[in-house]
Design an enzyme around this catalytic site. Structure first.
Site, PDB file in Angstrom:
ATOM      1  NE  ARG A  23      -4.299  -1.292  -0.184  1.00  0.00           N
ATOM      2  CZ  ARG A  23      -5.419  -1.203   0.545  1.00  0.00           C
ATOM      3  NH1 ARG A  23      -5.650  -0.416   1.502  1.00  0.00           N
ATOM      4  NH2 ARG A  23      -6.296  -1.922   0.325  1.00  0.00           N
ATOM      5  NE  ARG A  27      -7.489   5.413   2.228  1.00  0.00           N
ATOM      6  CZ  ARG A  27      -8.301   4.622   2.708  1.00  0.00           C
ATOM      7  NH1 ARG A  27      -9.551   5.088   2.704  1.00  0.00           N
ATOM      8  NH2 ARG A  27      -8.092   3.446   2.940  1.00  0.00           N
ATOM      9  NE  ARG A  36     -10.622   7.444  -3.754  1.00  0.00           N
ATOM     10  CZ  ARG A  36     -11.836   7.683  -3.933  1.00  0.00           C
ATOM     11  NH1 ARG A  36     -12.348   8.499  -4.905  1.00  0.00           N
ATOM     12  NH2 ARG A  36     -12.697   6.872  -3.699  1.00  0.00           N
ATOM     13  CG  ASP A  73      -8.744  -3.361  -4.771  1.00  0.00           C
ATOM     14  OD1 ASP A  73      -8.275  -2.582  -4.160  1.00  0.00           O
ATOM     15  OD2 ASP A  73      -9.511  -4.316  -4.580  1.00  0.00           O
ATOM     16  CE1 TYR A 149     -12.864  -7.502   1.065  1.00  0.00           C
ATOM     17  CE2 TYR A 149     -11.266  -9.011   0.513  1.00  0.00           C
ATOM     18  CZ  TYR A 149     -11.413  -7.973   1.150  1.00  0.00           C
ATOM     19  OH  TYR A 149     -10.844  -7.580   2.098  1.00  0.00           O
TER      20      TYR A 149
HETATM   21  O1  CP3 Z   1       0.136  -1.642  -2.555  1.00  0.00           O
HETATM   22  C1  CP3 Z   1      -0.288  -0.704  -3.388  1.00  0.00           C
HETATM   23  O2  CP3 Z   1       0.060   0.391  -3.183  1.00  0.00           O
HETATM   24  C2  CP3 Z   1      -0.851  -1.158  -4.632  1.00  0.00           C
HETATM   25  C3  CP3 Z   1      -2.302  -0.951  -4.814  1.00  0.00           C
HETATM   26  C4  CP3 Z   1      -3.198  -1.798  -3.924  1.00  0.00           C
HETATM   27  C5  CP3 Z   1      -4.443  -1.352  -3.471  1.00  0.00           C
HETATM   28  N1  CP3 Z   1      -5.118  -2.510  -3.062  1.00  0.00           N
HETATM   29  C6  CP3 Z   1      -5.058   0.142  -3.554  1.00  0.00           C
HETATM   30  C7  CP3 Z   1      -6.103   0.471  -2.803  1.00  0.00           C
HETATM   31  C8  CP3 Z   1      -3.189  -3.375  -3.787  1.00  0.00           C
HETATM   32  C9  CP3 Z   1      -2.032  -4.153  -3.931  1.00  0.00           C
HETATM   33  C10 CP3 Z   1      -4.510  -3.648  -3.058  1.00  0.00           C
HETATM   34  C11 CP3 Z   1      -4.634  -4.924  -2.649  1.00  0.00           C
HETATM   35  C12 CP3 Z   1      -5.897  -5.254  -1.712  1.00  0.00           C
HETATM   36  N2  CP3 Z   1      -7.169  -4.789  -2.230  1.00  0.00           N
HETATM   37  C13 CP3 Z   1      -6.066  -6.268  -0.906  1.00  0.00           C
HETATM   38  C14 CP3 Z   1      -4.846  -7.119  -0.315  1.00  0.00           C
HETATM   39  C15 CP3 Z   1      -3.829  -6.400   0.297  1.00  0.00           C
HETATM   40  C16 CP3 Z   1      -4.186  -6.085   1.741  1.00  0.00           C
HETATM   41  O3  CP3 Z   1      -4.160  -4.851   2.047  1.00  0.00           O
HETATM   42  O4  CP3 Z   1      -4.735  -6.854   2.689  1.00  0.00           O
HETATM   43  C17 CP3 Z   1      -7.217  -6.168  -0.484  1.00  0.00           C
HETATM   44  C18 CP3 Z   1      -7.827  -7.131   0.706  1.00  0.00           C
HETATM   45  C19 CP3 Z   1      -7.992  -5.409  -1.251  1.00  0.00           C
HETATM   46  C20 CP3 Z   1      -9.519  -4.965  -1.060  1.00  0.00           C
HETATM   47  C21 CP3 Z   1      -9.744  -3.431  -0.880  1.00  0.00           C
HETATM   48  N3  CP3 Z   1      -9.541  -2.437  -1.666  1.00  0.00           N
HETATM   49  C22 CP3 Z   1     -10.319  -3.237   0.491  1.00  0.00           C
HETATM   50  C23 CP3 Z   1     -10.867  -3.744   1.636  1.00  0.00           C
HETATM   51  C24 CP3 Z   1     -10.218  -1.586   0.340  1.00  0.00           C
HETATM   52  C25 CP3 Z   1     -11.020  -0.529   1.193  1.00  0.00           C
HETATM   53  C26 CP3 Z   1      -9.998  -0.547   2.356  1.00  0.00           C
HETATM   54  C27 CP3 Z   1      -9.410   0.592   2.356  1.00  0.00           C
HETATM   55  O5  CP3 Z   1      -8.154   0.937   2.754  1.00  0.00           O
HETATM   56  O6  CP3 Z   1     -10.182   1.796   2.074  1.00  0.00           O
HETATM   57  C28 CP3 Z   1      -9.783  -1.179  -1.023  1.00  0.00           C
HETATM   58  C29 CP3 Z   1      -9.536   0.155  -1.557  1.00  0.00           C
HETATM   59  C30 CP3 Z   1      -8.392   0.351  -1.747  1.00  0.00           C
HETATM   60  N4  CP3 Z   1      -7.503  -0.373  -2.587  1.00  0.00           N
HETATM   61  C31 CP3 Z   1      -7.566   1.766  -1.611  1.00  0.00           C
HETATM   62  C32 CP3 Z   1      -6.358   1.678  -2.054  1.00  0.00           C
HETATM   63  C33 CP3 Z   1      -5.244   2.890  -2.060  1.00  0.00           C
HETATM   64  C34 CP3 Z   1      -8.303   2.837  -0.912  1.00  0.00           C
HETATM   65  C35 CP3 Z   1      -9.407   3.366  -1.802  1.00  0.00           C
HETATM   66  C36 CP3 Z   1      -9.533   5.033  -1.607  1.00  0.00           C
HETATM   67  O7  CP3 Z   1      -8.759   5.716  -2.058  1.00  0.00           O
HETATM   68  O8  CP3 Z   1     -10.709   5.325  -0.910  1.00  0.00           O
END
Ligand code: CP3
Length: 345
Positions: A23, A27, A36, A73, A149
């Site tokens: 990540r 944010r 965003r 994602d 999910y």
């Molecule tokens: O790592 C990175 O920088 C690359 C981008 C990346 C994102 N999601 C961007 C993202 C990666 C590799 C993921 C993987 C991901 N997505 C996982 C597995 C890794 C982990 O963290 O456990 C999972 C379970 C998801 C599913 C997911 N996507 C959730 C549960 C959420 C919401 C939770 C949150 O943090 O808001 C997302 C959204 C998401 N994916 C965001 C980002 C930057 C936040 C969205 C926003 O900007 O509002």
């Protein structure tokens, strides 16, 4: 010039430890928050190659990590095969819930490439803007984690619905796994063809499984994906992240065929260096909470992690993703400390 991350994944000796952070694009960066705001939904960013490429590069420009990870994602795969997926502001992902259905819907693998192509375009753009020293990591969710999910209709605290859906009808679950394996293999190969140097499989909820389901839900589908990706791309390293797998990390390392295993902070780095290293390169495993705190707490935790892996192939990373309220100066301090550390030998 060679890429430090790939050298370590190929078990070559290096003077410095490569690092990147799960990540790392997100944010906690004001430049991310700014972009965003320009789109309504999170998926608009993911499916706009120009913006997704820019976001992928943001952390590299600030902190010069050794690898960029594609900004996308894990829920792109279910979305692309026709499962309803949306992101609700402040609530996280919301999906159509399979738990309420007796039969598996008809998924359409052929239409998936329309969505995947947009992600491949992001990969091409990023690759074109990265220099030779930096690796580009492509990724996908592992079938079990993506399935949770889809079954629950979003995130879950206990994943009881997911496990009961598996136990209730194994055939139905196997059919879902098969669809996910098929789509994931296509998606990962597409990313490699577009320029990804290495791949990571995120199995965030591996630790939610009882031991008796771990092989069916985690080991077998991972092994199948690795086998099929390696059949086409034998030189592309694959990192697996079966988070919170405890003693099962060892089976995962021995049996799936991955080149590296990313470990969470519940595992002792000393244990991992001794038991997992003979089988795989280790990635990890700083507690993301130390990155929130900073100062000497962070410094000591980084030092312990680096020293535990000093004699074995190691990629420095967190045990799980950066949280949004991490101060950027702590990420800067981490990057300086890891880059200054010299490995043994
Ligand atoms: O790592 C990175 O920088 C690359 C981008 C990346 C994102 N999601 C961007 C993202 C990666 C590799 C993921 C993987 C991901 N997505 C996982 C597995 C890794 C982990 O963290 O456990 C999972 C379970 C998801 C599913 C997911 N996507 C959730 C549960 C959420 C919401 C939770 C949150 O943090 O808001 C997302 C959204 C998401 N994916 C965001 C980002 C930057 C936040 C969205 C926003 O900007 O509002």
């Amino acid at each position: 010039m060679s890429k430090l991350l790939l050298d370590v994944l190929n078990r070559k000796k290096t003077k410095r430890v490569p690092f990147w952070l799960m990540r790392q694009a997100g944010r906690y960066l004001e430049e991310y928050r700014k972009l965003r705001q320009t789109t309504k939904s999170f998926f608009d960013l993911v499916y706009t190659p120009k913006l997704a490429a820019e976001i992928t590069l943001q952390p590299i420009q600030r902190f010069d990590m050794d690898a960029a990870i594609l900004f996308s994602d894990i829920l792109v795969v279910p979305h692309a095969i026709g499962h309803e997926v949306g992101f609700v502001e402040g609530e996280g992902p919301k999906l159509d819930a399979l738990f309420e259905k007796k039969r598996l819907p008809d998924y359409n693998l052929k239409q998936a490439s329309k969505k995947f192509d947009l992600v491949y375009e992001t990969v091409r753009r990023v690759r074109g803007n990265l220099d030779d020293r930096h690796s580009l990591i492509g990724f996908a969710g592992s079938p079990w984690t993506v399935a949770t999910y889809m079954i629950e209709g979003g995130g879950s605290k206990d994943h009881v619905r997911s496990r009961s859906w598996v136990l209730e009808d194994m055939q139905r679950f196997s059919a879902l796994l098969e669809v996910l394996v098929e789509a994931t293999v296509e998606y990962l190969l597409g990313q490699v063809n577009a320029g990804a140097d290495a791949l990571q499989l995120f199995d965030t909820w591996a630790g939610a499984l009882p031991d008796s389901l771990f092989d069916i839900c985690v080991i077998e589908p991972t092994k199948e994906i690795v086998r099929r990706v390696k059949a086409e791309k034998p030189d592309t390293p694959i990192i697996g992240f079966p988070r919170a797998s405890g003693s099962r990390y060892l089976d995962y390392a021995r049996l799936t065929g991955v080149d590296a295993v990313s470990i969470d902070a519940s595992v002792s780095p000393e244990w991992a260096a001794e038991k997992l290293s003979p089988h795989v390169v280790i990635q990890g495993n700083l507690d993301p909470a130390a990155l929130v705190v900073g100062g000497s707490v962070l410094e000591n935790e980084i030092d312990r992690t680096l020293k535990a892996f000093r004699h074995v192939p190691h990629i420095f990373n967190l045990g799980h993703g950066i949280v949004p309220y991490v101060p950027v100066e702590n990420v800067r301090a981490l990057s300086v400390q890891v880059k200054n550390f010299r490995r043994a030998g």
